[in-house]
Design a protein around this motif. Sequence first.
Motif, PDB file in Angstrom:
ATOM      1  N   THR A  94       1.095  -1.416  -0.171  1.00 33.92           N
ATOM      2  CA  THR A  94       0.223  -0.354  -0.060  1.00 33.92           C
ATOM      3  C   THR A  94       0.909   1.280   0.033  1.00 33.92           C
ATOM      4  OG1 THR A  94      -1.534  -0.935   0.821  1.00 33.92           O
ATOM      5  CG2 THR A  94      -1.675   0.674   0.876  1.00 33.92           C
ATOM      6  N   ALA A  95       0.785   2.325  -1.413  1.00 35.55           N
ATOM      7  CA  ALA A  95       0.862   3.609  -0.904  1.00 35.55           C
ATOM      8  C   ALA A  95       0.004   4.140  -0.777  1.00 35.55           C
ATOM      9  CB  ALA A  95       1.255   4.384  -2.192  1.00 35.55           C
ATOM     10  N   ALA A 115       6.369   0.729   0.745  1.00 38.41           N
ATOM     11  CA  ALA A 115       7.002  -0.278   0.635  1.00 38.41           C
ATOM     12  C   ALA A 115       7.409  -1.721  -0.392  1.00 38.41           C
ATOM     13  CB  ALA A 115       6.334  -1.980   1.250  1.00 38.41           C
ATOM     14  N   ARG A 116       9.175  -1.740  -0.292  1.00 34.97           N
ATOM     15  CA  ARG A 116       9.814  -2.656  -1.049  1.00 34.97           C
ATOM     16  C   ARG A 116       9.906  -3.357  -0.836  1.00 34.97           C
ATOM     17  NH1 ARG A 116      14.449  -0.346  -5.415  1.00 34.97           N
ATOM     18  NH2 ARG A 116      15.746  -1.990  -4.943  1.00 34.97           N
ATOM     19  N   LEU A 117      10.118  -5.242  -1.159  1.00 42.73           N
ATOM     20  CA  LEU A 117      10.728  -6.487  -1.050  1.00 42.73           C
ATOM     21  C   LEU A 117      11.326  -7.227  -1.751  1.00 42.73           C
ATOM     22  CD1 LEU A 117       7.279  -6.062  -0.071  1.00 42.73           C
ATOM     23  CD2 LEU A 117       7.417  -8.731   0.656  1.00 42.73           C
ATOM     24  N   ASN A 118      12.874  -8.398  -1.250  1.00 43.69           N
ATOM     25  CA  ASN A 118      13.357  -8.443  -2.131  1.00 43.69           C
ATOM     26  C   ASN A 118      13.844  -9.721  -1.450  1.00 43.69           C
ATOM     27  OD1 ASN A 118      16.059  -9.036  -1.094  1.00 43.69           O
ATOM     28  ND2 ASN A 118      15.486  -7.308  -0.945  1.00 43.69           N
ATOM     29  N   THR A 119      14.494 -11.253  -2.331  1.00 40.65           N
ATOM     30  CA  THR A 119      14.569 -12.687  -1.819  1.00 40.65           C
ATOM     31  C   THR A 119      16.339 -12.288  -1.702  1.00 40.65           C
ATOM     32  OG1 THR A 119      14.983 -12.921  -4.127  1.00 40.65           O
ATOM     33  CG2 THR A 119      12.492 -13.386  -2.653  1.00 40.65           C
ATOM     34  N   SER A 120      16.392 -11.386  -2.088  1.00 40.91           N
ATOM     35  CA  SER A 120      17.990 -11.621  -1.654  1.00 40.91           C
ATOM     36  C   SER A 120      18.833 -12.246  -0.468  1.00 40.91           C
ATOM     37  CB  SER A 120      19.010 -10.124  -1.807  1.00 40.91           C
ATOM     38  OG  SER A 120      20.276 -10.237  -1.427  1.00 40.91           O
ATOM     39  N   GLY A 121      19.703 -13.175   0.075  1.00 47.06           N
ATOM     40  CA  GLY A 121      19.829 -13.632   0.829  1.00 47.06           C
ATOM     41  C   GLY A 121      18.738 -14.739   1.149  1.00 47.06           C
ATOM     42  N   LYS A 122      17.975 -14.287   0.179  1.00 45.11           N
ATOM     43  CA  LYS A 122      16.755 -15.900   0.592  1.00 45.11           C
ATOM     44  C   LYS A 122      16.893 -17.058  -0.550  1.00 45.11           C
ATOM     45  CE  LYS A 122      15.146 -13.061   3.582  1.00 45.11           C
ATOM     46  NZ  LYS A 122      15.326 -13.285   5.517  1.00 45.11           N
ATOM     47  N   ASN A 253       7.409  -4.590  -5.369  1.00 46.30           N
ATOM     48  CA  ASN A 253       7.947  -2.270  -5.387  1.00 46.30           C
ATOM     49  C   ASN A 253       6.983  -1.851  -5.451  1.00 46.30           C
ATOM     50  OD1 ASN A 253       9.945  -2.555  -6.918  1.00 46.30           O
ATOM     51  ND2 ASN A 253       9.974  -0.283  -5.906  1.00 46.30           N
ATOM     52  N   LEU A 254       6.217  -0.839  -4.897  1.00 43.96           N
ATOM     53  CA  LEU A 254       5.005  -0.343  -5.420  1.00 43.96           C
ATOM     54  C   LEU A 254       5.569   1.384  -4.975  1.00 43.96           C
ATOM     55  CD1 LEU A 254       2.787   1.404  -6.525  1.00 43.96           C
ATOM     56  CD2 LEU A 254       1.837   0.804  -3.880  1.00 43.96           C
ATOM     57  N   ALA A 255       6.425   1.970  -6.364  1.00 42.70           N
ATOM     58  CA  ALA A 255       6.979   3.639  -5.651  1.00 42.70           C
ATOM     59  C   ALA A 255       6.560   4.451  -6.359  1.00 42.70           C
ATOM     60  CB  ALA A 255       8.327   3.181  -7.413  1.00 42.70           C
ATOM     61  N   VAL A 269      -5.638   9.493  -6.135  1.00 44.07           N
ATOM     62  CA  VAL A 269      -6.305   8.941  -5.217  1.00 44.07           C
ATOM     63  C   VAL A 269      -5.732   8.403  -3.985  1.00 44.07           C
ATOM     64  CG1 VAL A 269      -8.133   7.990  -4.427  1.00 44.07           C
ATOM     65  CG2 VAL A 269      -8.885   9.227  -5.824  1.00 44.07           C
ATOM     66  N   PHE A 270      -5.222   8.678  -2.822  1.00 49.34           N
ATOM     67  CA  PHE A 270      -4.728   7.929  -1.961  1.00 49.34           C
ATOM     68  C   PHE A 270      -5.378   7.162  -1.290  1.00 49.34           C
ATOM     69  CE2 PHE A 270      -1.046  10.082  -3.716  1.00 49.34           C
ATOM     70  CZ  PHE A 270       0.265   9.227  -4.111  1.00 49.34           C
ATOM     71  N   PRO A 271      -4.983   5.864   0.245  1.00 45.87           N
ATOM     72  CA  PRO A 271      -4.118   5.124  -0.638  1.00 45.87           C
ATOM     73  C   PRO A 271      -4.524   4.350  -2.380  1.00 45.87           C
ATOM     74  CG  PRO A 271      -6.066   3.785   0.570  1.00 45.87           C
ATOM     75  CD  PRO A 271      -6.746   4.741   0.955  1.00 45.87           C
ATOM     76  N   GLN A 272      -3.016   3.741  -2.864  1.00 44.13           N
ATOM     77  CA  GLN A 272      -3.240   2.495  -3.700  1.00 44.13           C
ATOM     78  C   GLN A 272      -2.751   1.556  -3.295  1.00 44.13           C
ATOM     79  OE1 GLN A 272      -4.673   3.064  -6.611  1.00 44.13           O
ATOM     80  NE2 GLN A 272      -6.139   5.010  -5.880  1.00 44.13           N
TER      81      GLN A 272
END
Length: 413
Positions: A94-95, A115-122, A253-255, A269-272
């Motif tokens: 959610t932004a 938010a931004r997620l990644n799988t580095s190291g996993k 991610n959602l920038a 319109v927020f949130p998105q």
Amino acid sequence: MVRPRLLRRCLLAALSAALLTGSFGTGAARADTADVTPAAVTFSDTFDGAAGAAVDSSKWQIETGDNVNNHERQYYTAGNRNAALDGQGHLVITARRENPSNYQCWYGTCQYTSARLNTSGKFTAQYGHVEARMKVPRGQGMWPAFWMLGADLGQVGWPNSGEIDVMENVGFEPATVHGTLHGPGYSGSGGIGAGYTLPGGQAFADAFHTFAVDWAPDSVTWSVDGTVYQRRTPADLAGKQWVFNKPFFLILNLAVGGYWPGDPDGSTVFPQALVVDHVSVTTSGSGAGGAIRGLGGKCADVAAANSADGTAVQLYDCNGTAAQQWSVGSDGTIRALGKCLDAASGGTADGTVVQLWTCNGSAAQQWVVTAARDIVNPQADKCLDAAGNSSANGTRLQLWTCSGTANQKWTVG
């Protein structure tokens, strides 16, 4: 074409530090793997769990901070504040237009969180079918993405690490998504890619869609809902270095805002939310193998079950014999009777017949099975085809320009 971007994403300082430790996952489907089974799932997250729960920390890490590199406006928060399960099998990123903790961004006090997620190291992948089923947000300034970075980012930097953008959408193009490669000499606005536009004025924010790449040695193929819209090989790089034959990690991610999408305006319109139904990586293996079924329900068959070099590959009634048992390898080969499916004499022209031949690692023996059920030879950029659109026993299989017709559609395994 992909809209110009002056600068691409770089990982935030915390992630860069983690990468420099060299602690990368080993979940990749490696090119030298010899014991995986066909259609092996190497990564899967269906985001099952209680509403409000954070993502599975054994699969994802959460990045925090801002991103000056693209002049994005959001602050990426930790935990489940902006990335949480909805209790119905989805991840919701959610932004929001807010700043609850006086976050500071490159431009001053932050105006948005996301938010931004990644799988580095996993988890890292090397080749396979990489997909996410998602519903994107809408509105000026929204920039959702599903993408990958080379796991050697901490050692070689960007863009030498390589970047595979499976899907990007910018809010001012509600009907279009983009797939792009970035590497040394072809990054930012020089990235190699294309867009895909929904027909009939539909918007991607109206429904879930499946965004995928089929990734093999020297080949990346993009699709939306199983429809292939571009394929890239080293031939597209005008002699520049292909940096995609190695492990990559996943990013969601959602920038908000930035050079490419532009900033939100009074219409936003927020949130998105970017709503993610699932993320998966599957890879075909060189295990027991199975049938490859094509036109008329007939099977790809090694003529007379003869394993000699040059033996014709044809359509024939499916009979379960070893002559019809094919294994699709993570090294890009398709094998039967201990040998490889091969474009005769390395040919790339329409009508080049395919045959059985001793496996030799050549481009004539490299194949990609796409989500659209094409079997493509990247060197030729052509599809496996039943000659003359015939389903008769003995119909020779050949290379032909991909047209989406029934005689080029195959069910593997």
